[in-house]
Design a protein around this motif. Structure first.
Motif, PDB file in Angstrom:
ATOM      1  N   ASP A 110      10.363  41.252 -42.623  1.00  0.00           N
ATOM      2  CA  ASP A 110       9.721  40.349 -41.668  1.00  0.00           C
ATOM      3  C   ASP A 110       8.815  41.206 -40.782  1.00  0.00           C
ATOM      4  O   ASP A 110       9.293  42.046 -40.014  1.00  0.00           O
ATOM      5  CB  ASP A 110      10.781  39.632 -40.836  1.00  0.00           C
ATOM      6  N   ILE A 111       7.499  41.003 -40.908  1.00  0.00           N
ATOM      7  CA  ILE A 111       6.521  41.833 -40.192  1.00  0.00           C
ATOM      8  C   ILE A 111       5.668  40.951 -39.304  1.00  0.00           C
ATOM      9  O   ILE A 111       5.265  39.848 -39.691  1.00  0.00           O
ATOM     10  CB  ILE A 111       5.621  42.598 -41.186  1.00  0.00           C
ATOM     11  N   SER A 112       5.377  41.434 -38.098  1.00  0.00           N
ATOM     12  CA  SER A 112       4.584  40.674 -37.134  1.00  0.00           C
ATOM     13  C   SER A 112       3.605  41.598 -36.418  1.00  0.00           C
ATOM     14  O   SER A 112       3.900  42.774 -36.197  1.00  0.00           O
ATOM     15  CB  SER A 112       5.504  39.989 -36.119  1.00  0.00           C
ATOM     16  N   THR A 113       2.463  41.035 -36.043  1.00  0.00           N
ATOM     17  CA  THR A 113       1.503  41.802 -35.258  1.00  0.00           C
ATOM     18  C   THR A 113       1.934  41.929 -33.794  1.00  0.00           C
ATOM     19  O   THR A 113       1.403  42.746 -33.057  1.00  0.00           O
ATOM     20  CB  THR A 113       0.114  41.146 -35.302  1.00  0.00           C
ATOM     21  N   ALA A 150       6.760  52.462 -38.844  1.00  0.00           N
ATOM     22  CA  ALA A 150       6.255  52.430 -40.215  1.00  0.00           C
ATOM     23  C   ALA A 150       4.837  51.882 -40.319  1.00  0.00           C
ATOM     24  O   ALA A 150       4.049  52.329 -41.160  1.00  0.00           O
ATOM     25  CB  ALA A 150       7.187  51.592 -41.090  1.00  0.00           C
ATOM     26  N   TYR A 151       4.494  50.909 -39.451  1.00  0.00           N
ATOM     27  CA  TYR A 151       3.184  50.248 -39.531  1.00  0.00           C
ATOM     28  C   TYR A 151       2.523  50.203 -38.152  1.00  0.00           C
ATOM     29  O   TYR A 151       2.337  49.127 -37.578  1.00  0.00           O
ATOM     30  CB  TYR A 151       3.333  48.828 -40.072  1.00  0.00           C
ATOM     31  N   PRO A 152       2.148  51.343 -37.617  1.00  0.00           N
ATOM     32  CA  PRO A 152       1.515  51.324 -36.285  1.00  0.00           C
ATOM     33  C   PRO A 152       0.169  50.608 -36.271  1.00  0.00           C
ATOM     34  O   PRO A 152      -0.305  50.192 -35.212  1.00  0.00           O
ATOM     35  CB  PRO A 152       1.363  52.813 -35.962  1.00  0.00           C
ATOM     36  N   GLN A 153      -0.448  50.437 -37.441  1.00  0.00           N
ATOM     37  CA  GLN A 153      -1.767  49.809 -37.512  1.00  0.00           C
ATOM     38  C   GLN A 153      -1.687  48.289 -37.564  1.00  0.00           C
ATOM     39  O   GLN A 153      -2.723  47.609 -37.476  1.00  0.00           O
ATOM     40  CB  GLN A 153      -2.545  50.324 -38.732  1.00  0.00           C
ATOM     41  N   ILE A 154      -0.490  47.722 -37.713  1.00  0.00           N
ATOM     42  CA  ILE A 154      -0.351  46.263 -37.720  1.00  0.00           C
ATOM     43  C   ILE A 154      -0.414  45.779 -36.268  1.00  0.00           C
ATOM     44  O   ILE A 154       0.526  45.967 -35.497  1.00  0.00           O
ATOM     45  CB  ILE A 154       0.974  45.842 -38.380  1.00  0.00           C
ATOM     46  N   ALA A 241       3.225  43.617 -44.807  1.00  0.00           N
ATOM     47  CA  ALA A 241       2.194  44.348 -44.057  1.00  0.00           C
ATOM     48  C   ALA A 241       0.858  44.291 -44.783  1.00  0.00           C
ATOM     49  O   ALA A 241      -0.198  44.112 -44.158  1.00  0.00           O
ATOM     50  CB  ALA A 241       2.633  45.801 -43.843  1.00  0.00           C
ATOM     51  N   ASP A 242       0.883  44.441 -46.105  1.00  0.00           N
ATOM     52  CA  ASP A 242      -0.359  44.349 -46.889  1.00  0.00           C
ATOM     53  C   ASP A 242      -0.987  42.964 -46.728  1.00  0.00           C
ATOM     54  O   ASP A 242      -2.213  42.839 -46.607  1.00  0.00           O
ATOM     55  CB  ASP A 242      -0.069  44.612 -48.367  1.00  0.00           C
ATOM     56  N   ARG A 243      -0.157  41.931 -46.728  1.00  0.00           N
ATOM     57  CA  ARG A 243      -0.671  40.559 -46.598  1.00  0.00           C
ATOM     58  C   ARG A 243      -1.343  40.360 -45.236  1.00  0.00           C
ATOM     59  O   ARG A 243      -2.432  39.766 -45.153  1.00  0.00           O
ATOM     60  CB  ARG A 243       0.469  39.564 -46.788  1.00  0.00           C
ATOM     61  N   ILE A 244      -0.698  40.844 -44.186  1.00  0.00           N
ATOM     62  CA  ILE A 244      -1.260  40.677 -42.843  1.00  0.00           C
ATOM     63  C   ILE A 244      -2.579  41.427 -42.711  1.00  0.00           C
ATOM     64  O   ILE A 244      -3.563  40.899 -42.162  1.00  0.00           O
ATOM     65  CB  ILE A 244      -0.244  41.145 -41.787  1.00  0.00           C
ATOM     66  N   ARG A 245      -2.617  42.661 -43.211  1.00  0.00           N
ATOM     67  CA  ARG A 245      -3.858  43.441 -43.137  1.00  0.00           C
ATOM     68  C   ARG A 245      -4.995  42.729 -43.857  1.00  0.00           C
ATOM     69  O   ARG A 245      -6.116  42.611 -43.340  1.00  0.00           O
ATOM     70  CB  ARG A 245      -3.637  44.836 -43.729  1.00  0.00           C
ATOM     71  N   ALA A 246      -4.738  42.276 -45.091  1.00  0.00           N
ATOM     72  CA  ALA A 246      -5.785  41.624 -45.879  1.00  0.00           C
ATOM     73  C   ALA A 246      -6.249  40.332 -45.215  1.00  0.00           C
ATOM     74  O   ALA A 246      -7.454  40.018 -45.197  1.00  0.00           O
ATOM     75  CB  ALA A 246      -5.270  41.346 -47.289  1.00  0.00           C
TER      76      ALA A 246
END
Length: 259
Positions: A110-113, A150-154, A241-246
């Protein structure tokens, strides 16, 4: 005078490796087609897919055994062993890549901005039914800390346009990515923020994941936050994370085009 004809030994492991690899290729191909069908029994199809991958591993073991026989005894069957090995590696190539990538990432699904105040999924009857009666659990603080590392760019996307325009761009980007929008509420009203709830599907397995987009007005424009949660498993192998970035890249590109 009679000549004594001595035939070279033949290893059975070579043809066995080829047969196992061919069976694995067929089994995983059929299982993959079944998994991608939205009407399929997903747990059963995934079990069949995993079984096909296990057969590919057995093919590699048989090929290695054949190579040993060829090296030590000069046995025939090298060509079949090589063919089996190549087919098995092709079957296992992408799963191995995904597994190695996932091993380097924390167990997150579960990833969120916005890790401090993640967008909430809709509790409406339509959205709840579209999620098959599921409500993604709220990740704990430890999970959010692992995400930040893990995902500082999100991060959220801020645009210098009003919230209504930002909402429309967010909706267009969701349609462009062929998400199934189950609820779309424009900014305004008592809360002031807009929301898009959707179902996104993975590229390879076509499994459904839940996505929600939040659009908030700001004094200088609008802010877009996205949350993507997997339905199966505790590890997404970086897919959310890939989905959110795209998705946010698509929104940014649409915003630039609209200017």
């Amino acid at each position: 005078m009679h000549r004594l004809l001595v035939e070279d030994p033949v290893t059975r492991a070579g043809p066995l490796a080829r047969h196992l690899a061919l069976f694995s290729l067929l089994a995983t191909g059929i299982a993959l087609l079944v998994v991608r069908d939205p009407r399929a029994d997903v747990p059963a199809a995934l079990t069949a897919l995993a079984a096909g991958l296990c057969v590919a591993i057995l093919a590699i073991v048989a090929a290695i055994f054949a190579f040993v026989r060829v090296w030590q005894d000069g046995a025939r069957g090298l060509g079949a062993a090589i063919g089996g090995l190549v087919l098995a590696v092709l079957v296992l190539g992408y799963p191995a890549y995904a597994g190695l990538r996932g091993a380097r990432l924390p167990a997150l699904s579960d990833i969120s901005t916005d890790t401090d105040s993640p967008p909430a999924f809709s509790r409406s009857r339509a959205a709840f039914a579209a999620r098959d009666g599921r409500m993604p659990a709220e990740p704990d603080r430890a999970a959010r800390d692992r995400q930040r590392k893990a995902y500082p760019q999100i991060a959220p996307l801020t645009l210098d346009i009003d919230a209504d325009q930002a909402f429309e761009l967010a909706r267009q980007a969701a349609l462009k990515r062929r998400w199934q929008i189950v609820e779309a509420i424009r900014p305004g009203g008592r809360m002031g923020q807009g929301r898009i709830d959707a179902i996104a599907r993975g590229l390879v397995l076509n499994l459904p994941d839940d996505v929600t987009v939040r659009v908030r007005p700001r004094a200088d424009g609008a802010r877009i936050d996205v949350r993507s949660a997997s339905r199966l498993g505790s590890r997404d192998f970086g897919g959310n994370a890939d989905r959110i970035r795209a998705y946010l890249d698509d929104v940014s590109n649409l915003a630039l085009t609209a200017k």
